[in-house]
Design an enzyme around this catalytic site. Structure first.
Site, PDB file in Angstrom:
ATOM      1  N   ASN A 183       0.864  -1.181   0.000  1.00 22.68           N
ATOM      2  CA  ASN A 183       0.000   0.000   0.000  1.00 22.68           C
ATOM      3  C   ASN A 183       0.901   1.231   0.000  1.00 22.68           C
ATOM      4  OD1 ASN A 183      -1.830   2.015   0.474  1.00 22.68           O
ATOM      5  ND2 ASN A 183      -2.428   1.322   2.534  1.00 22.68           N
ATOM      6  N   LYS A 188       0.110   4.261  -0.127  1.00 22.46           N
ATOM      7  CA  LYS A 188      -0.534   5.409   0.546  1.00 22.46           C
ATOM      8  C   LYS A 188      -0.332   6.668  -0.313  1.00 22.46           C
ATOM      9  CE  LYS A 188      -0.030   2.997   4.873  1.00 22.46           C
ATOM     10  NZ  LYS A 188       0.081   3.031   6.312  1.00 22.46           N
ATOM     11  N   HIS A 214      -9.369   0.824   5.432  1.00 25.70           N
ATOM     12  CA  HIS A 214      -8.052   1.055   6.044  1.00 25.70           C
ATOM     13  C   HIS A 214      -8.209   2.000   7.238  1.00 25.70           C
ATOM     14  CE1 HIS A 214      -3.907   2.239   6.671  1.00 25.70           C
ATOM     15  NE2 HIS A 214      -3.569   1.154   5.993  1.00 25.70           N
ATOM     16  N   GLU A 246      -6.525   4.380   8.252  1.00 24.54           N
ATOM     17  CA  GLU A 246      -6.319   5.813   7.961  1.00 24.54           C
ATOM     18  C   GLU A 246      -7.555   6.421   7.316  1.00 24.54           C
ATOM     19  OE1 GLU A 246      -2.651   5.232   5.856  1.00 24.54           O
ATOM     20  OE2 GLU A 246      -1.694   4.674   7.748  1.00 24.54           O
ATOM     21  N   GLU A 278      -4.904  -5.368  10.459  1.00 25.14           N
ATOM     22  CA  GLU A 278      -3.883  -4.337  10.643  1.00 25.14           C
ATOM     23  C   GLU A 278      -4.094  -3.659  11.999  1.00 25.14           C
ATOM     24  OE1 GLU A 278      -2.139  -3.054   6.567  1.00 25.14           O
ATOM     25  OE2 GLU A 278      -3.674  -1.645   7.162  1.00 25.14           O
ATOM     26  N   GLY A 334       2.957   1.967  10.806  1.00 28.33           N
ATOM     27  CA  GLY A 334       3.903   3.087  10.714  1.00 28.33           C
ATOM     28  C   GLY A 334       4.655   3.376  11.996  1.00 28.33           C
ATOM     29  N   SER A 362       3.961  -2.372  10.001  1.00 33.24           N
ATOM     30  CA  SER A 362       5.429  -2.339  10.129  1.00 33.24           C
ATOM     31  C   SER A 362       6.136  -3.594   9.624  1.00 33.24           C
ATOM     32  CB  SER A 362       5.830  -2.051  11.589  1.00 33.24           C
ATOM     33  OG  SER A 362       5.345  -0.792  11.987  1.00 33.24           O
TER      34      SER A 362
HETATM   35  O1  13P Z   1      -0.987   0.507   6.792  1.00 28.77           O
HETATM   36  C1  13P Z   1      -0.261  -0.361   6.381  1.00 28.77           C
HETATM   37  C2  13P Z   1      -0.559  -1.107   5.142  1.00 28.77           C
HETATM   38  O2  13P Z   1      -1.844  -0.825   4.712  1.00 28.77           O
HETATM   39  C3  13P Z   1       0.979  -0.708   7.094  1.00 28.77           C
HETATM   40  O3  13P Z   1       1.830   0.362   7.032  1.00 28.77           O
HETATM   41  P1  13P Z   1       3.358   0.191   7.536  1.00 28.77           P
HETATM   42  O4  13P Z   1       3.874  -1.059   6.919  1.00 28.77           O
HETATM   43  O5  13P Z   1       4.057   1.413   7.061  1.00 28.77           O
HETATM   44  O6  13P Z   1       3.291   0.076   9.018  1.00 28.77           O
END
Ligand code: 13P
Length: 337
Positions: A82, A84, A166, A168, A238, A244, A284
């Site tokens: 992803n 982002k 997601h 976010e 997740e 992150g 992560s």
């Molecule tokens: O949100 C994520 C994948 O959708 C995970 O992000 P990270 O791997 O940067 O922690």
């Protein structure tokens, strides 16, 4: 002449005497020799057999160790990236797309920002699947500034997946359960596979309500989704606190949560849905933790954020150790026929 023949006669008759003192080979010596030869042959055969048994045992042990050390889920693995809101320019997105490598025996998917989808579709390896990070399902077209609809995604080449739910999107863009359910429904109706993200916050994790939070998010997002449609759903667990932050959920904890999600699917649908639905872990993920995660029997892949922005690192993650998974799947297919 006569003397020599009488000598040989004497010798041959004397050799039949068990304790003959004449220096010739007695019957008992010959029998001892034979026995000795027999014993040494027996010992040789025993050593050869032992050698074979030890080699076989070592091979079986190596096979078992190798199986245990590799990917253990019966489902085809997925490694998804992803991106982002990255990278910052279209040129960088193209460079990243060009550097992506498909890895044999696993599905590799990337979710670039929608504005790069076209360029990534042109440049990325044909065996890398593409997905959209979000979609607007309010309408197919019209006065929805900034939105991208399902037909728009459908008109793009090579887009197979839509990411839904997601954390976010939930926290920064106010996507609630109803909005997520509508996106899942829309994605399925439009012929996409939906990658549905669920997961608990740090506070919920500390309160020990992870399973309940995941079960609720799962139930709400999948409301109205039939068992047949579940073939086009991939679930991504997740944990919000792992996204992150560099904090990876320990593999055994993730396995426990995945198993509980699978139990929910079994209770809601049936064993066939539960056993075939792929559940990915996200949060992560990096090359140093991938093998530990992929060894868990209910972890069918990963959804990678930050580490997917570097093609080499993402490639390392995608090249996780599969052990004998492919051999086992091949044998299973052969014997099922
Ligand atoms: O949100 C994520 C994948 O959708 C995970 O992000 P990270 O791997 O940067 O922690």
């Amino acid at each position: 002449m006569g003397g020599s023949s009488s000598k040989s006669l004497a010798k041959s008759s004397c050799c039949r005497i068990a304790h003959c003192q004449c220096g010739c080979e007695s019957a008992s010596q010959r029998s001892n020799k034979l026995q000795h030869r027999h014993q040494s042959w027996n010992a040789k055969a025993a050593y050869t057999l032992l050698g074979r048994v030890v080699t076989m045992a070592a091979l079986i042990a190596a096979l078992m160790l190798s199986t245990a050390a590799g990917y253990s889920s019966p489902r085809a693995p997925v490694v998804a990236g992803n991106w982002k809101m990255n990278p910052s320019t279209s040129a960088e997105a193209v460079a990243l797309a060009e550097a992506l490598e498909a890895v044999d025996g696993r599905e590799v998917v990337v979710f670039p920002p929608t504005c790069y989808l076209d360029a990534v579709a042109t440049k990325a390896n044909k065996n890398v699947a593409l997905g959209a990070q979000d979609v607007c399902v309010l309408a197919e077209s019209g006065a929805y500034t900034g939105a991208v609809s399902l037909p728009m995604l459908k008109s793009m080449p090579r887009v197979d997946y839509v990411l839904c739910g997601h954390s976010e999107r939930r926290s920064l863009f106010s996507d609630d359960d109803d909005a997520i359910r509508a996106k899942v429904r829309g994605a399925l109706d439009a012929g996409f596979a939906a990658m549905l993200c669920i997961g608990e916050t740090q506070q919920e994790y500390e309160l020990g309500v992870t399973d309940d939070v995941c079960a609720l998010q799962l139930a709400k997002a999948l409301e109205g989704v039939t068992a047949a449609e579940m073939a086009n759903i991939v679930v991504a667990y997740e944990p919000v606190w792992a996204i992150g932050t560099g904090l990876v959920c320990p593999a055994d904890v993730a396995q426990r949560v995945h198993s509980s999600i699978r139990q929910r699917l079994r209770a809601t649908y049936d064993s066939s849905v539960a056993d075939s639905c792929r559940i990915l872990y996200g949060g992560s993920v990096n090359p140093s933790v991938i093998d530990g995660l992929m060894r868990q029997s209910d972890i069918d892949g990963v959804l990678v954020g930050g580490a997917s922005l570097d093609a080499a690192t993402f490639g390392q993650i995608a090249s996780f150790h599969t052990g004998w998974w492919r051999t086992r799947s091949f044998l299973k297919k052969v014997f099922r026929r």
